[in-house]
Design a protein around this motif. Structure first.
Motif, PDB file in Angstrom:
ATOM      1  N   ARG A 190       4.530  -6.499   6.374  1.00 42.94           N
ATOM      2  CA  ARG A 190       5.410  -5.429   6.865  1.00 42.94           C
ATOM      3  C   ARG A 190       5.115  -4.117   6.151  1.00 42.94           C
ATOM      4  O   ARG A 190       5.061  -3.040   6.761  1.00 42.94           O
ATOM      5  N   PHE A 191       4.922  -4.193   4.842  1.00 41.12           N
ATOM      6  CA  PHE A 191       4.597  -3.015   4.052  1.00 41.12           C
ATOM      7  C   PHE A 191       3.270  -2.413   4.503  1.00 41.12           C
ATOM      8  O   PHE A 191       3.156  -1.198   4.714  1.00 41.12           O
ATOM      9  N   MET A 192       2.265  -3.263   4.663  1.00 40.15           N
ATOM     10  CA  MET A 192       0.944  -2.798   5.056  1.00 40.15           C
ATOM     11  C   MET A 192       0.973  -2.140   6.433  1.00 40.15           C
ATOM     12  O   MET A 192       0.385  -1.072   6.639  1.00 40.15           O
ATOM     13  N   ALA A 193       1.674  -2.761   7.369  1.00 35.35           N
ATOM     14  CA  ALA A 193       1.746  -2.202   8.722  1.00 35.35           C
ATOM     15  C   ALA A 193       2.444  -0.851   8.725  1.00 35.35           C
ATOM     16  O   ALA A 193       2.007   0.086   9.405  1.00 35.35           O
ATOM     17  N   ALA A 194       3.527  -0.724   7.946  1.00 40.15           N
ATOM     18  CA  ALA A 194       4.260   0.541   7.890  1.00 40.15           C
ATOM     19  C   ALA A 194       3.402   1.627   7.247  1.00 40.15           C
ATOM     20  O   ALA A 194       3.396   2.782   7.701  1.00 40.15           O
ATOM     21  N   GLY A 255      -1.716 -13.956  -8.842  1.00 44.25           N
ATOM     22  CA  GLY A 255      -0.611 -14.613  -8.168  1.00 44.25           C
ATOM     23  C   GLY A 255       0.396 -13.654  -7.577  1.00 44.25           C
ATOM     24  O   GLY A 255       1.452 -14.078  -7.103  1.00 44.25           O
ATOM     25  N   ARG A 256       0.095 -12.362  -7.573  1.00 46.08           N
ATOM     26  CA  ARG A 256       1.004 -11.360  -7.018  1.00 46.08           C
ATOM     27  C   ARG A 256       0.401 -10.775  -5.749  1.00 46.08           C
ATOM     28  O   ARG A 256      -0.815 -10.595  -5.657  1.00 46.08           O
ATOM     29  N   PRO A 257       1.237 -10.453  -4.764  1.00 46.11           N
ATOM     30  CA  PRO A 257       0.710  -9.867  -3.530  1.00 46.11           C
ATOM     31  C   PRO A 257       0.158  -8.474  -3.780  1.00 46.11           C
ATOM     32  O   PRO A 257       0.669  -7.725  -4.617  1.00 46.11           O
ATOM     33  N   ALA A 258      -0.882  -8.151  -3.059  1.00 48.50           N
ATOM     34  CA  ALA A 258      -1.506  -6.841  -3.221  1.00 48.50           C
ATOM     35  C   ALA A 258      -2.099  -6.390  -1.897  1.00 48.50           C
ATOM     36  O   ALA A 258      -2.280  -7.183  -0.974  1.00 48.50           O
ATOM     37  N   VAL A 266     -15.307   1.766   1.994  1.00 50.35           N
ATOM     38  CA  VAL A 266     -15.445   1.796   0.536  1.00 50.35           C
ATOM     39  C   VAL A 266     -14.067   1.635  -0.082  1.00 50.35           C
ATOM     40  O   VAL A 266     -13.136   2.371   0.248  1.00 50.35           O
ATOM     41  N   LEU A 267     -13.911   0.662  -0.980  1.00 49.97           N
ATOM     42  CA  LEU A 267     -12.628   0.425  -1.631  1.00 49.97           C
ATOM     43  C   LEU A 267     -12.269   1.610  -2.524  1.00 49.97           C
ATOM     44  O   LEU A 267     -13.067   2.027  -3.358  1.00 49.97           O
ATOM     45  N   PHE A 268     -11.062   2.166  -2.334  1.00 49.11           N
ATOM     46  CA  PHE A 268     -10.665   3.297  -3.164  1.00 49.11           C
ATOM     47  C   PHE A 268      -9.277   3.142  -3.782  1.00 49.11           C
ATOM     48  O   PHE A 268      -8.892   3.942  -4.645  1.00 49.11           O
ATOM     49  N   ALA A 269      -8.511   2.133  -3.393  1.00 46.62           N
ATOM     50  CA  ALA A 269      -7.182   1.973  -3.977  1.00 46.62           C
ATOM     51  C   ALA A 269      -6.715   0.530  -3.852  1.00 46.62           C
ATOM     52  O   ALA A 269      -7.104  -0.192  -2.933  1.00 46.62           O
ATOM     53  N   VAL A 270      -5.868   0.129  -4.798  1.00 47.55           N
ATOM     54  CA  VAL A 270      -5.243  -1.190  -4.786  1.00 47.55           C
ATOM     55  C   VAL A 270      -3.771  -1.010  -5.115  1.00 47.55           C
ATOM     56  O   VAL A 270      -3.424  -0.326  -6.079  1.00 47.55           O
ATOM     57  N   PHE A 271      -2.894  -1.601  -4.288  1.00 50.64           N
ATOM     58  CA  PHE A 271      -1.455  -1.627  -4.563  1.00 50.64           C
ATOM     59  C   PHE A 271      -1.066  -3.063  -4.917  1.00 50.64           C
ATOM     60  O   PHE A 271      -1.228  -3.967  -4.092  1.00 50.64           O
ATOM     61  N   VAL A 272      -0.574  -3.283  -6.119  1.00 57.40           N
ATOM     62  CA  VAL A 272      -0.057  -4.598  -6.507  1.00 57.40           C
ATOM     63  C   VAL A 272       1.459  -4.536  -6.413  1.00 57.40           C
ATOM     64  O   VAL A 272       2.095  -3.634  -6.983  1.00 57.40           O
ATOM     65  N   LEU A 273       2.055  -5.479  -5.686  1.00 63.48           N
ATOM     66  CA  LEU A 273       3.479  -5.434  -5.367  1.00 63.48           C
ATOM     67  C   LEU A 273       4.273  -6.471  -6.156  1.00 63.48           C
ATOM     68  O   LEU A 273       3.803  -7.578  -6.392  1.00 63.48           O
ATOM     69  N   GLY A 277      13.101 -11.271  -3.105  1.00 64.52           N
ATOM     70  CA  GLY A 277      13.710 -11.545  -1.799  1.00 64.52           C
ATOM     71  C   GLY A 277      12.844 -10.989  -0.697  1.00 64.52           C
ATOM     72  O   GLY A 277      11.658 -11.305  -0.583  1.00 64.52           O
ATOM     73  N   ASP A 278      13.414 -10.110   0.132  1.00 63.86           N
ATOM     74  CA  ASP A 278      12.655  -9.518   1.238  1.00 63.86           C
ATOM     75  C   ASP A 278      12.385  -8.031   1.005  1.00 63.86           C
ATOM     76  O   ASP A 278      12.108  -7.297   1.936  1.00 63.86           O
ATOM     77  N   ARG A 279      12.453  -7.603  -0.255  1.00 67.14           N
ATOM     78  CA  ARG A 279      12.209  -6.199  -0.575  1.00 67.14           C
ATOM     79  C   ARG A 279      11.190  -6.055  -1.712  1.00 67.14           C
ATOM     80  O   ARG A 279      11.094  -6.904  -2.596  1.00 67.14           O
ATOM     81  N   ILE A 280      10.460  -4.966  -1.679  1.00 66.31           N
ATOM     82  CA  ILE A 280       9.530  -4.625  -2.755  1.00 66.31           C
ATOM     83  C   ILE A 280      10.284  -3.824  -3.806  1.00 66.31           C
ATOM     84  O   ILE A 280      10.909  -2.807  -3.495  1.00 66.31           O
ATOM     85  N   VAL A 281      10.224  -4.269  -5.050  1.00 67.86           N
ATOM     86  CA  VAL A 281      10.959  -3.590  -6.126  1.00 67.86           C
ATOM     87  C   VAL A 281      10.022  -2.794  -7.036  1.00 67.86           C
ATOM     88  O   VAL A 281      10.491  -1.968  -7.820  1.00 67.86           O
ATOM     89  N   LYS A 282       8.729  -3.050  -6.946  1.00 66.28           N
ATOM     90  CA  LYS A 282       7.794  -2.303  -7.788  1.00 66.28           C
ATOM     91  C   LYS A 282       6.418  -2.262  -7.127  1.00 66.28           C
ATOM     92  O   LYS A 282       5.990  -3.229  -6.519  1.00 66.28           O
TER      93      LYS A 282
END
Length: 289
Positions: A190-194, A255-258, A266-273, A277-282
């Motif tokens: 959901r985060f990626m699509a948004a 073990g964390r979603p990213a 070309v890879l230029f960024a990585v978001f580790v989440l 629950g159903d929300r991203i807190v960091k």
């Protein structure tokens, strides 16, 4: 007459926006190369555009099968067997371990060798059919009857292929942290699509109201770290990454979603989440502009 002529285009545009992130992500998981994944996605939607309205009952299932079959053909080719996936370990290793800013380089995550191997090398040990069965069923939760339809083999055979693949992964000492809970994957998608669509409302729906994050840049950059706090500020920052040339795919780090971000392959960024629950807190980001 003119309405009917425009209907297929409208249908295609809607599907492209809604499903392209999923198709690219699936192809990337199967092939391990962002360029090949984007090429497969282009072919998938080219074939979709040739279908007639009402011809497909379940579009997501159709996209899954067609994408997987194209990837299977690619994996079976001699050229694909000689290729190795792009290795984003270096950029991922720069993601900060904590949200404190500025971030000391000594505190940056260094992926364990077993995790690196599991993420970028172990799938190469599997036969093409084993890889398709494992990724479709264990990663994307695709039922075995759909896997069987994709591979053109009986359901029982596909179960055995997945079981054999798991055994091979286990024998290679796969890290336990690589497989993520299904709910984490759903939130990440959901985060990626948004993000991909620049959908602020969609981002706000998946972010915790008090979400915080920090973006770090390579040593020597004019700005080394940018902290942000609150859903609106974080959403605005994430939406900036929406661009036609940017492709996002899901990933796992310790073990964390990213989410991996590629610009012109070309890879230029990585978001580790960090998800609660159903929300991203960091969100911990490493960006190489």
């Amino acid at each position: 007459m003119s309405t009917d002529e425009h209907a297929p285009d409208n249908r295609f545009d809607s599907s492209w926006r809604a499903n392209r992130p999923y198709v690219v992500d699936l192809a990337f998981r199967l092939l391990g190369d962002i360029g090949d994944a984007e090429d497969v996605a282009q072919e998938v939607f080219t074939r979709l555009a040739r279908t007639r309205p009402g011809e497909i009952d379940d579009e997501r299932a159709w996209l899954t099968v067609v994408t997987s079959r194209l990837c299977l053909d690619h994996l079976r080719s001699a050229r694909a067997r000689r290729e190795r996936p792009n290795d984003p370990v270096e950029l991922i290793s720069a993601v900060p371990l904590t949200g404190s800013a500025p971030v000391d380089p000594a505190d940056r995550i260094t992926l364990d060798e077993e995790v690196q191997l599991a993420l970028y090398r172990l799938l190469e040990r599997l036969a093409p059919a084993e890889r398709i069965a494992l990724v479709l069923h264990d990663v994307f939760a695709v039922p075995f009857d759909v896997v069987a339809d994709t591979l053109g083999r009986p359901v029982g055979t596909c179960r055995q292929l997945a079981r054999r693949a798991r055994q091979k992964m286990s024998e290679a000492h796969r890290s336990e942290g690589v497989v993520l809970p299904d709910e984490h994957r759903a939130v990440t998608e959901r985060f990626m699509a948004a993000c991909a669509l620049g959908d602020l409302e969609g981002l706000l729906a998946v972010l915790d109201p008090d979400v915080w994050g920090v973006a770090t840049f390579p040593p020597g950059s004019a700005i080394e770290a940018i902290p942000s706090r609150g859903a609106e500020m974080v959403a605005a920052n994430m939406a900036r990454f929406s661009a036609p040339a940017v492709t996002m795919v899901t990933h796992a780090a310790l073990g964390r979603p990213a989410v991996l971000l590629y610009r012109d392959r070309v890879l230029f960024a990585v978001f580790v989440l960090t998800i609660d629950g159903d929300r991203i807190v960091k969100i911990e980001a490493s960006i190489d502009l």
